[in-house]
Enzyme design. Sequence first.
Site, PDB file in Angstrom:
ATOM      1  N   SER A 148      51.400   1.423 -21.948  1.00  0.00           N
ATOM      2  CA  SER A 148      50.019   1.755 -21.073  1.00  0.00           C
ATOM      3  C   SER A 148      48.773   1.826 -22.385  1.00  0.00           C
ATOM      4  O   SER A 148      48.888   2.116 -23.600  1.00  0.00           O
ATOM      5  CB  SER A 148      50.141   3.424 -20.707  1.00  0.00           C
ATOM      6  OG  SER A 148      51.238   3.351 -20.051  1.00  0.00           O
TER       7      SER A 148
HETATM    8  N1  SAH Z   1      55.356   5.457 -20.924  1.00  0.00           N
HETATM    9  C1  SAH Z   1      55.450   3.970 -21.208  1.00  0.00           C
HETATM   10  C2  SAH Z   1      54.944   3.063 -20.263  1.00  0.00           C
HETATM   11  C3  SAH Z   1      56.005   2.036 -19.540  1.00  0.00           C
HETATM   12  S1  SAH Z   1      55.481   1.096 -18.278  1.00  0.00           S
HETATM   13  C4  SAH Z   1      55.107   3.821 -22.409  1.00  0.00           C
HETATM   14  O1  SAH Z   1      54.318   4.525 -23.243  1.00  0.00           O
HETATM   15  O2  SAH Z   1      55.425   2.591 -22.985  1.00  0.00           O
HETATM   16  C5  SAH Z   1      56.545   2.002 -17.227  1.00  0.00           C
HETATM   17  C6  SAH Z   1      57.854   1.969 -17.284  1.00  0.00           C
HETATM   18  O3  SAH Z   1      58.544   2.817 -16.072  1.00  0.00           O
HETATM   19  C7  SAH Z   1      58.566   0.819 -17.252  1.00  0.00           C
HETATM   20  O4  SAH Z   1      59.477   0.361 -18.785  1.00  0.00           O
HETATM   21  C8  SAH Z   1      59.679   0.514 -16.246  1.00  0.00           C
HETATM   22  O5  SAH Z   1      60.934  -0.034 -16.491  1.00  0.00           O
HETATM   23  C9  SAH Z   1      60.116   2.305 -16.158  1.00  0.00           C
HETATM   24  N2  SAH Z   1      60.476   2.532 -14.531  1.00  0.00           N
HETATM   25  C10 SAH Z   1      59.835   2.107 -13.371  1.00  0.00           C
HETATM   26  N3  SAH Z   1      60.542   2.718 -12.303  1.00  0.00           N
HETATM   27  C11 SAH Z   1      61.546   3.782 -13.030  1.00  0.00           C
HETATM   28  C12 SAH Z   1      62.313   4.532 -12.510  1.00  0.00           C
HETATM   29  N4  SAH Z   1      62.720   4.799 -11.330  1.00  0.00           N
HETATM   30  N5  SAH Z   1      62.856   5.480 -13.213  1.00  0.00           N
HETATM   31  C13 SAH Z   1      62.791   5.374 -14.828  1.00  0.00           C
HETATM   32  N6  SAH Z   1      61.964   4.419 -15.287  1.00  0.00           N
HETATM   33  C14 SAH Z   1      61.200   3.557 -14.432  1.00  0.00           C
END
Ligand code: SAH
Length: 226
Positions: free
Chosen positions: A75
């Site tokens: 993000s």
């Molecule tokens: N917080 C992260 C942002 C990653 S983008 C950072 O700081 O880099 C969002 C993430 O959520 C992705 O890696 C995706 O695989 C994950 N995601 C999506 N649906 C999910 C679920 N149901 N349970 C766990 N993770 C999930």
Amino acid sequence: MIHKRRIGGDNRGIGMTSPGTRERLVQRLREHGIADERVLKAILQVPRHEFVDEALSSRAYEDTALPIGLGQTISQPWIVARMTEAVMDGGQPQKVLEVGTGSGYQAAILAQLVPEVFTVERIKELLRLARRRFHRLAMHNIHARHADGHLGWMSQAPFDGIVVTAASRSVPEDLLEQLRVGGLLVMPLEERGGGQRLLAIRRTEQGYERTDLGGVIFVPLLSGLE
Ligand code: SAH
């Protein structure tokens, strides 16, 4: 002007990952409305370039989202700061859950501010890389697990705060239940007409109070494991 090379320092990206670069990012976040000094200090402490691929490290302190592979993104720093500020609003949480570990950066920021951080990720390979970063940076107060975040982390509930970093059409019931009274759930919600809103939902004795924090763009919250 003579530029001294920092001995033993990190020269990846030729100075673009230096502490000075991180200070400029913090200044920018301050100018864009991030006011919680605790959060700004955490941004200053965590080396964001360790959370992206080496090829992108020179861009790590731009206020922008970056790809982390497997169709996911780290993000934008402003969003990370805003969500952290929101989940810390009005208190000092002891135990926070993050859904969507991704690169691990948001969890690392939380780990500077909260004694115990729990984070779940559905893509195994991303979790593996994130865990390696937590280990390398000695962030021992982060507990990461390969799981579907819709279900929260039952055995560790209740949480003082929950941060969801992927958008869904409705707020998962299990997450609402695993929130302590007085705690905050911060997550992006998809709107019916398209677009997403960042919501802060506070659990009260009577129920749940929603605050709209504005328009955002997140990858979708998906079901099941990968
Ligand atoms: N917080 C992260 C942002 C990653 S983008 C950072 O700081 O880099 C969002 C993430 O959520 C992705 O890696 C995706 O695989 C994950 N995601 C999506 N649906 C999910 C679920 N149901 N349970 C766990 N993770 C999930």
